[in-house]
Design an enzyme around this catalytic site. Sequence first.
Site, short mmCIF file in Angstrom:
data_model
loop_
_atom_site.label_atom_id
_atom_site.label_comp_id
_atom_site.label_asym_id
_atom_site.label_seq_id
_atom_site.Cartn_x
_atom_site.Cartn_y
_atom_site.Cartn_z
N ASN A 48 68.38 11.75 -75.34
CA ASN A 48 68.17 13.08 -75.90
C ASN A 48 69.46 13.89 -75.83
O ASN A 48 70.23 13.78 -74.86
CB ASN A 48 66.98 13.81 -75.26
CG ASN A 48 67.01 13.89 -73.75
OD1 ASN A 48 67.59 13.05 -73.08
ND2 ASN A 48 66.38 14.91 -73.21
N GLU A 50 70.47 17.77 -76.23
CA GLU A 50 69.93 19.13 -76.37
C GLU A 50 70.98 20.08 -76.95
O GLU A 50 72.17 19.75 -77.03
CB GLU A 50 69.41 19.63 -75.01
CG GLU A 50 68.27 18.76 -74.53
CD GLU A 50 67.56 19.28 -73.30
OE1 GLU A 50 68.11 20.16 -72.61
OE2 GLU A 50 66.45 18.80 -73.03
N CYS A 59 65.59 14.17 -79.94
CA CYS A 59 65.00 13.25 -78.96
C CYS A 59 65.73 11.90 -78.94
O CYS A 59 66.31 11.47 -79.95
CB CYS A 59 63.54 12.97 -79.30
SG CYS A 59 62.44 14.36 -79.11
N GLU A 61 64.49 8.93 -79.02
CA GLU A 61 63.96 7.93 -79.96
C GLU A 61 64.60 8.07 -81.33
O GLU A 61 64.96 7.08 -81.97
CB GLU A 61 62.44 8.08 -80.11
CG GLU A 61 61.66 7.83 -78.84
CD GLU A 61 61.43 9.08 -78.00
OE1 GLU A 61 62.33 9.95 -77.95
OE2 GLU A 61 60.35 9.17 -77.40
N CYS A 92 57.31 12.02 -78.91
CA CYS A 92 56.71 13.26 -79.43
C CYS A 92 56.22 13.02 -80.86
O CYS A 92 56.47 11.97 -81.46
CB CYS A 92 57.73 14.40 -79.38
SG CYS A 92 58.95 14.33 -80.71
N CYS A 95 58.91 12.22 -83.46
CA CYS A 95 59.43 10.85 -83.30
C CYS A 95 58.42 9.82 -83.77
O CYS A 95 58.80 8.79 -84.34
CB CYS A 95 59.83 10.60 -81.85
SG CYS A 95 61.31 11.51 -81.37
N1 THU Z 1 62.30 14.22 -75.36
C1 THU Z 1 62.74 13.02 -75.83
O1 THU Z 1 63.94 12.79 -75.95
N2 THU Z 1 61.80 12.10 -76.16
C2 THU Z 1 60.47 12.24 -75.95
O2 THU Z 1 59.73 11.32 -76.23
C3 THU Z 1 59.94 13.48 -75.40
C4 THU Z 1 60.91 14.58 -75.25
C5 THU Z 1 63.31 15.21 -74.93
C6 THU Z 1 63.50 16.39 -75.81
C7 THU Z 1 64.06 17.41 -74.84
O3 THU Z 1 65.45 17.22 -74.73
C8 THU Z 1 63.43 17.03 -73.51
O4 THU Z 1 62.96 15.71 -73.66
C9 THU Z 1 62.28 17.94 -73.10
O5 THU Z 1 61.33 18.05 -74.09
#
Ligand code: THU
Length: 135
Positions: A48, A50, A59, A61, A92, A95
Site C-alpha cells: 500500500n 498512502e 492498496c 493488491e 477491499c 480491489c
Molecule cells: N489496504 C490495502 O492495501 N489492502 C487491503 O486489502 C485493505 C486496506 C490499505 C489501504 C490503507 O493504506 C490501509 O490499508 C488502511 O486502510
Amino acid sequence: MSFAWAPMTDPLLVAALGARENAFAPFSKFKVGAAIEGLDGRIHTGCNVENATYGLTMCAERVAVYKAVSEGARRFKRVAVAAESDNLTPPCGACRQILWEFCGDVEIVLVNPRGKIETFRLKDLFPRPFDVSYL
Ligand code: THU
C-alpha cells in the site's frame, strides 16, 4: 474457504510478506503486502502507498495487479494478501472489482507473519460482479 497455519515456504506468500515491508503507510500505520502469480510463474508484488490526501491512497493488491499488467502479464493463478492481523485482511471492495476484471475467479490467499492462512475463491468474496460482459 479453508484455514490453516503453515510454515512459510510458499514463494507467493513469502513475496507478499516481503512486499509488506515496503508499505508506505504513515497515516494508517497499517502495512499491507500483496503478490500475484502469473500463469507463466512470475510473481509480481505490491504494497500500500498512502497519500496525505488520504483518498489517493492505493492498496497493495491494486499496486501488484497494475505492476503485473505493466510488465506484460495478463493471466493469473493466485493472489496473496499479507497484513499483521489475526483477523486476516481481505481485499477491499475496489480491489475486488479490479481483481475480478484482471483475474476472474482467482484463488485469494490471506496470510499474516505468524503463518496463519485462509484461502478463498474471489467469486465467494465478490458475488455477482459487474464486468465487461454487461457492456
Ligand atoms: N489496504 C490495502 O492495501 N489492502 C487491503 O486489502 C485493505 C486496506 C490499505 C489501504 C490503507 O493504506 C490501509 O490499508 C488502511 O486502510
